[in-house]
Enzyme design. Structure first.
Site, short mmCIF file in Angstrom:
data_model
loop_
_atom_site.label_atom_id
_atom_site.label_comp_id
_atom_site.label_asym_id
_atom_site.label_seq_id
_atom_site.Cartn_x
_atom_site.Cartn_y
_atom_site.Cartn_z
N ASP A 1 -29.86 9.14 -14.13
CA ASP A 1 -28.76 9.01 -13.18
C ASP A 1 -27.55 9.78 -13.69
O ASP A 1 -26.44 9.31 -13.62
CB ASP A 1 -28.42 7.53 -12.96
CG ASP A 1 -27.54 7.34 -11.73
OD1 ASP A 1 -27.39 8.31 -10.98
OD2 ASP A 1 -27.00 6.25 -11.55
N LYS B 1 -27.14 15.82 -11.50
CA LYS B 1 -28.37 16.09 -10.75
C LYS B 1 -29.00 17.42 -11.17
O LYS B 1 -30.21 17.61 -11.06
CB LYS B 1 -28.09 16.12 -9.25
CG LYS B 1 -27.23 14.99 -8.75
CD LYS B 1 -27.77 13.63 -9.12
CE LYS B 1 -26.66 12.58 -9.02
NZ LYS B 1 -26.90 11.40 -9.84
N ASP C 1 -32.60 8.63 -9.83
CA ASP C 1 -31.78 8.18 -8.71
C ASP C 1 -31.16 9.38 -8.00
O ASP C 1 -31.09 10.48 -8.55
CB ASP C 1 -30.68 7.25 -9.23
CG ASP C 1 -29.98 6.54 -8.10
OD1 ASP C 1 -30.57 6.47 -7.02
OD2 ASP C 1 -28.85 6.07 -8.31
N ASN C 2 -30.73 9.17 -6.77
CA ASN C 2 -29.99 10.19 -6.01
C ASN C 2 -30.74 11.51 -5.88
O ASN C 2 -30.14 12.58 -6.01
CB ASN C 2 -28.64 10.48 -6.67
CG ASN C 2 -27.75 9.26 -6.71
OD1 ASN C 2 -27.54 8.70 -7.76
ND2 ASN C 2 -27.28 8.83 -5.57
N GLU D 1 -25.75 4.24 -2.27
CA GLU D 1 -25.12 2.99 -2.69
C GLU D 1 -23.75 2.81 -2.02
O GLU D 1 -23.00 3.76 -1.86
CB GLU D 1 -24.97 2.99 -4.22
CG GLU D 1 -24.24 4.19 -4.80
CD GLU D 1 -25.17 5.37 -5.08
OE1 GLU D 1 -26.35 5.24 -4.80
OE2 GLU D 1 -24.68 6.39 -5.57
#
Lengths: 861, 259
Positions: free
Chosen positions: B183, B186, B211-212, B241
């Site tokens: 996380d 990216k 994540d993401n 989120e």
């Protein structure tokens, strides 16, 4: 196998008497046969040799061995034939014995066969299966022995029957309650058998003929298949559409199919107008420059060839076959005596009539195909078995479809749950009402904007268009295109409030855009009507001026010299009326052109440019452009379909005044087919919720029908109620356009025909006829309704029957189970009794033993 | 001169864009505008403000309470891109199912996900959390201690991930990572994944959760895992989120090794 079959039919001996085998006899016979075998027919020599070799060993080893048995049979048959031929190598007694033996043998075979059949039917165990296979293999080995030449006609008959039976078996195999493995095996065997012996059914020449026939049927099948392929290759753009369908699902493909269908219709309209109106006028009518209506007026001559003027369809384009005003009102043109005005009128009516016919016919056909399906009763079954779109051939789309099916299942389950507790329904209803209210607001706003713009443009027109900028001159078109482009997006966003199934949402969306476009179109038409009235006022003035001008002209000449020839004036200098028909045609052509341009530019900017940006900016952007914010565009089915439909409506409306419109539309559709196919494949992504659109085609058709009706209304209104211009077009000088029919009837048909026609058009006859038609329609409708009801009833009945059958089967199965259990119980009990007796004995033994043992011990003690 | 009518015709487009991308506008407002304004007003960083809030509102030593307080702050007050409660449930489930003994977390930020992972770890498990920013790491340290996890359970490494991963084996005596949670940046997903593969710390059955991956998105990472064939992977689709309408997803990778 062959033998088996003619054994079955030939020898009808009692079975049980022959099952007892006489081994010694047979072995004796065999020995005799082996001696005899040396003198066989030439064609069988080799096989026979093998047979003897095999037999010599095997027959001695095991007489019941199947293979040997088969060989023996073979021999028997041959012996029979030998007898027939009259060979004298064997004694008559021996022969008789052998024959008898053989007969017994054969009957045994038959018995075995019957058993096998029983096995097949009863299907109890897999044991006979294997043995059967063995048999078959063995038969394969010695099949060469069986030559059709050496069969008697009776045998042939049997063989034929056998083959037929096999064929029947193959056909009915699917319905048999066998396990798949067995089915496959049987199928293969039967097919082999049929293939093997079908060819053998003809003798000599016949056989050849048969082989030839088989060959030809195979060739024919292949040809048919190729022809099918060829036919699909001949359907224009079929492969393209299939590819798109595989990538984007059937909803997108349905648009392209619709586009293709539309292209076909337009081709025919184009053929009609081009072949019957434009070409005759261009070839046989008076040439350009011969009349005032066929010449560019002096004032416009300087700029008549400018691109800007031509782009607006003025100048030379205006004074050509492309528009109504160019056509002359002379009754016949050329040496063919082609009735130009009549043809013009009939083509105008015919295109519309043809369109009605085609649309309604297609609708009826689609309705037939769709059938009566009640989607509500087996929701989950339908979803389970029919939700996959088998035309998808792309992994990404398949993923999407998979996801959408899962979500649809989830939704369906939720719906089922919500059916019981419907506290949320009010919110949904409220949201739906709210959405519709918002959409209505949008529609009203856009309508007002267009109205405002049209009023403004009329003001500009009164001022003179030259005083205004390009933006102001093209304001109406611009605003209409922009609204037509952006409002659907807004509707789309609003419709997310409503939470409908995408198919329903698509229909709502279509309906809304339809309303929007219709509003736009009708505002446009109302503006046009105003302009027509203006032009007609102008025309009156011009007409008065012309008479004055002519009078002055003639007065002048008369004053000077009464004998001089009349002054020849160049047609370009003759004053002329405004010709509102050409103006209407021009407006429609401009609208089509600007519409097309907007579509293409939107495509290029909204889809292509966006795709390029997203694709290549993604390398250096801080978030994922492809999956996130701008993303690639989806193909907008509803907007495209409606664009197409409204475009077609404009074509229908305007083609009476501008015969070039179908041609333009054909070009447009052709280009957009390629362009959109390309754009879809290169810059769009599959819809997130892929859904089947098999039912939506009729919805498109219904809208097309409505548009057709709505677009013929103004055209018919202008034709019927407004007198044509006095100095342009094929109907100039007439009071109404349809007077051309009267004229033709009077001058081209015998008088009785016009009389009949006048009687027929008498309201006293027409009204009852219309009444009759209405009654007929009502009758047909009510009968179809009752049929539908009957259908539903039948369906219910079928369902009931099915349930009944199921219940019966269940009961039978239960009963069988009970019986089985009882049988088992009895068996167990029996066993237990046996066991008990055994145990008793054992116990007895044991007790005796123990007794004796105790005694022994006691004695020892 | 463009006439006002034509300008008005663009109104539907404007409305459409505003409505369609409203969540993005809201997010922009909450994550960027408010942050800049508060930074100027308070002079503290966003993470420090969050920590102050947590310190005043949560029960010390209770990880659940700390997580809840974080959620409240992030959804009501300001925005920090933690894993969030909904995607956190997926994380919890995975941890419960596999009960990994060695967990690596890339990007601790302010310790939310670290606490979340640590509370569902089995006894004797150890979590290595990597954070490259000094100030964030300090806050993360405080949050972790506040939640009651000591050095034996959670080890916070303050260094960029691409420096730490090659040395994990030598410096921390790691043999194998059972679970990796990504996380951080990216852009670093893909190089870090490749580094993990190269370091040999991944064994068969090691789980990597990223994540993401859809928003802000790691397209190269996704493309790589699609192609590589080393993983069994799936994407858990969810929403971003503390926001309702932005789609996001977590990629769950199970390392299969070279077959």
């Amino acid at each position: 196998m062959v033998e088996k079959f003619f054994q079955d039919h030939e020898r009808k001996m009692p079975r049980d008497s022959l099952i007892t085998s006489e081994n010694d006899k047979r072995s004796k016979r065999k020995r005799a046969k082996s001696k005899q075998e040396t003198s066989r027919r030439e064609n069988n020599e080799e096989e026979e040799a093998q047979l003897t070799g095999g037999k010599g060993t095997k027959a001695r080893k095991d007489i019941r061995n199947e293979k040997t048995r088969r060989m023996e049979k073979e021999e028997v048959r041959e012996v029979d034939e030998n007898i027939d031929e009259g060979k004298k190598k064997q004694g008559s007694t021996k022969k008789g014995e052998k024959k008898e033996d053989g007969g017994k043998q054969l009957v045994k075979e038959k018995a075995r066969d019957i058993k096998k059949k029983k096995h097949k039917k009863a299907e109890t165990s897999s044991e006979p299966e294997t043995s059967e296979e063995d048999d078959d293999e063995e038969e394969d080995n010695d099949k060469d022995v069986v030559r059709p030449e050496c069969l008697s006609p009776e045998e042939l008959e049997k063989l034929k029957e056998a083959v037929d039976e096999r064929k029947k078996l193959i056909q009915s195999l699917r319905g048999k309650p066998w396990p798949m493995k067995k089915k496959l095996v049987t199928l293969r065997e039967s097919q082999e058998f049929v293939e093997k012996y079908e060819g053998a059914l003809g003798k000599g020449k016949g056989r050849k003929l048969y082989a030839y026939k088989v060959l030809m049927t195979k060739k024919w099948m292949k040809f048919q298949r190729d022809f099918e392929n060829f036919k699909t290759a001949c359907i224009p753009w079929e492969m393209k559409i299939k590819e798109i369908e595989s990538h984007f699902g059937s909803s997108v493909a349905s648009y392209f199919i619709f586009l293709r269908w539309m292209y076909g219709i337009n081709m025919i309209l184009f053929g009609l107008t081009f072949g019957l109106v434009m070409v005759p006028e261009a070839l046989m009518g008076r040439p350009y420059g011969s009349m005032p209506r066929k010449t560019v007026p002096r004032a416009e001559e300087a700029s008549a060839m400018d691109f800007a003027v031509l782009w607006d369809f003025g100048g030379y384009a205006q004074y050509s076959v492309l528009f109504y005003g160019y056509y002359n009102n002379q009754r016949t043109v050329g040496w063919l005596k082609f009735r130009m005005p009549l043809s013009y009128f009939l083509v105008g009516v015919g295109t519309v009539a043809y369109s009605y016919m085609v649309v309604i016919r297609t609708m009826a056909r689609n309705a037939n195909e769709s059938g009566v399906g009640d989607d509500n009763s087996f929701n989950f079954s339908w979803k389970m078995f029919t939700s996959w779109d088998y035309l998808i051939g792309n992994a990404e789309t398949a993923d999407n479809k998979f996801a959408s099916i899962t979500t649809s299942f989830k939704e369906a389950i939720l719906e089922e749950q919500e059916n019981h507790k419907d506290d949320n329904i009010h919110l949904t209803r409220f949201l739906r009402v709210l959405a519709n209210f918002l959409v209505l607001c949008c529609l009203a706003g856009s309508g007002y904007l267009i109205y405002f713009v049209v009023r403004r443009s009329q003001k500009f027109a009164l001022d003179g268009l030259e005083n205004h900028t390009w933006w102001e001159r093209n304001e109406v078109n611009m605003v209409m295109s922009l609204l037509g482009m952006f409002c659907p997006m807004l509707f789309d966003v609003i419709s997310t409030l409503e939470n409908y199934h995408p198919r329903v949402a698509l229909q709502w969306q279509l309906g809304r855009i339809f309303a929007l476009f219709l509003g736009n179109l009708y505002t446009f038409i109302i503006a046009l009507m105003d302009e027509i009235n203006l032009k007609r006022k102008e025309e009156k003035v011009v007409k008065f001026n012309i008479t004055m001008w002519e009078a002055s002209l003639y007065n002048g000449t008369v004053l000077e010299n009464s004998t001089a020839p009349p002054v020849t004036i160049h047609p370009a200098d003759v004053p002329r009326g405004p010709c509102w028909e050409t103006m209407v045609g021009q407006e429609f052509v401009r609208l089509i052109i600007s519409d097309t341009m907007t579509t293409y530019i939107t495509l290029l900017i909204g889809d292509f440019l966006r795709a390029v940006l997203v694709r290549f900016l993604n390398y250096c952007w801080c978030w994922d452009l492809e999956a996130g914010f701008p993303s690639y565009s989806e193909f907008d089915v509803s907007g495209n379909v409606l664009g197409l439909i409204f475009n077609q409506g404009m074509i229908w409306m305007g083609s009476f005044y501008a015969p070039c419109l179908p041609a333009l539309n054909v070009i447009r559709l052709h280009v957009s087919m390629y362009l959109q196919c390309w754009a879809v494949m290169c810059c769009n992504v599959p819809q997130e919720r892929v859904f089947k659109a098999s039912g939506s085609n009729n919805f498109y058709m219904a809208m097309l029908l409505v548009i057709l009706f709505l677009s013929t209304l103004p055209a018919i209104y202008t034709i019927v109620s407004i007198p044509p211009s006095f100095d342009c077009g094929p109907f100039s000088g007439k009071n109404r356009m349809f007077d051309v029919i009267h004229e033709t009837l009077e001058s081209d048909f015998p008088p009785w025909f016009s009389k009949v026609f006048s009687y027929a058009s008498n309201p006293g006859l027409v009204l009852p006829f219309i009444l009759l038609m209405v009654l007929a329609i009502y009758y047909l409708q009510s009968t179809s309704k009752s049929y539908r009801e009957a259908n539903v009833e039948l369906k219910k009945k079928l369902q009931m029957q099915n349930e009944e059958n199921k219940r019966k089967n269940k009961r039978a199965a239960l009963k069988a189970q009970m019986d089985l259990e009882e049988a088992r119980k009895t068996a167990q009990e029996q066993q237990r009794n046996n066991n008990a007796s055994v145990q008793d004995q054992e116990v007895y033994c044991v007790s005796e033993l123990s007794d004796s043992w105790m005694k022994m011990r006691l004695s020892r003690k | 001169m463009v006439s006002p009518a034509i300008a008005l015709a663009f109104l539907p487009l404007l409305l459409t864009l505003i409505i369609r991308y409203r969540y993005f506008f809201v997010l922009f407002y909450r994550a960027v505008l408010i942050r800049i304004w508060k930074d100027c007003v308070t002079g503290l960083s966003r993470e420090e403000r969050a920590f102050q809030y947590v310190l005043t509102h949560a029960t010390p030593g209770d990880p659940d309470s700390i997580l809840d307080t974080f959620d409240v702050w992030c959804s009501k007050v300001e925005f920090i891109s933690n894993i969030g409660p909904k995607k956190g449930k997926i994380l919890d489930r995975l941890l419960m199912e596999h009960s990994p003994l060695t967990v690596l977390e890339l990007g601790a930020h302010c310790g939310y996900s670290t606490v979340r992972i640590a509370r569902s770890l089995p006894l004797g498990a150890r979590l290595y959390s990597i954070e490259m920013d000094q100030r964030n790491a300090a806050i993360a340290e405080k949050v972790i201690r506040l939640a009651g996890f000591d050095d034996d359970t959670v080890e916070l490494i303050v260094n960029p991930s691409d420096e730490v991963i090659p040395q994990l084996r030598s410096d921390y005596n790691l043999e194998r990572l059972d679970f990796v949670f990504m996380d951080h940046w990216k852009k670093c997903y893909l190089p870090d994944l490749q580094m993990l593969e190269g370091s040999g710390l991944l064994g068969k059955g090691s789980i990597i959760l990223a994540d993401n991956v859809l928003f802000p998105g790691a397209p190269k990472f996704l493309r790589y895992i699609r192609k590589s064939g080393l993983y069994e992977w799936k994407i858990h689709r969810a929403m971003l989120e503390y926001s309702k309408g932005i789609r996001d997803g977590m990629a769950e990778l199970v390392y299969q090794g070279i077959k």
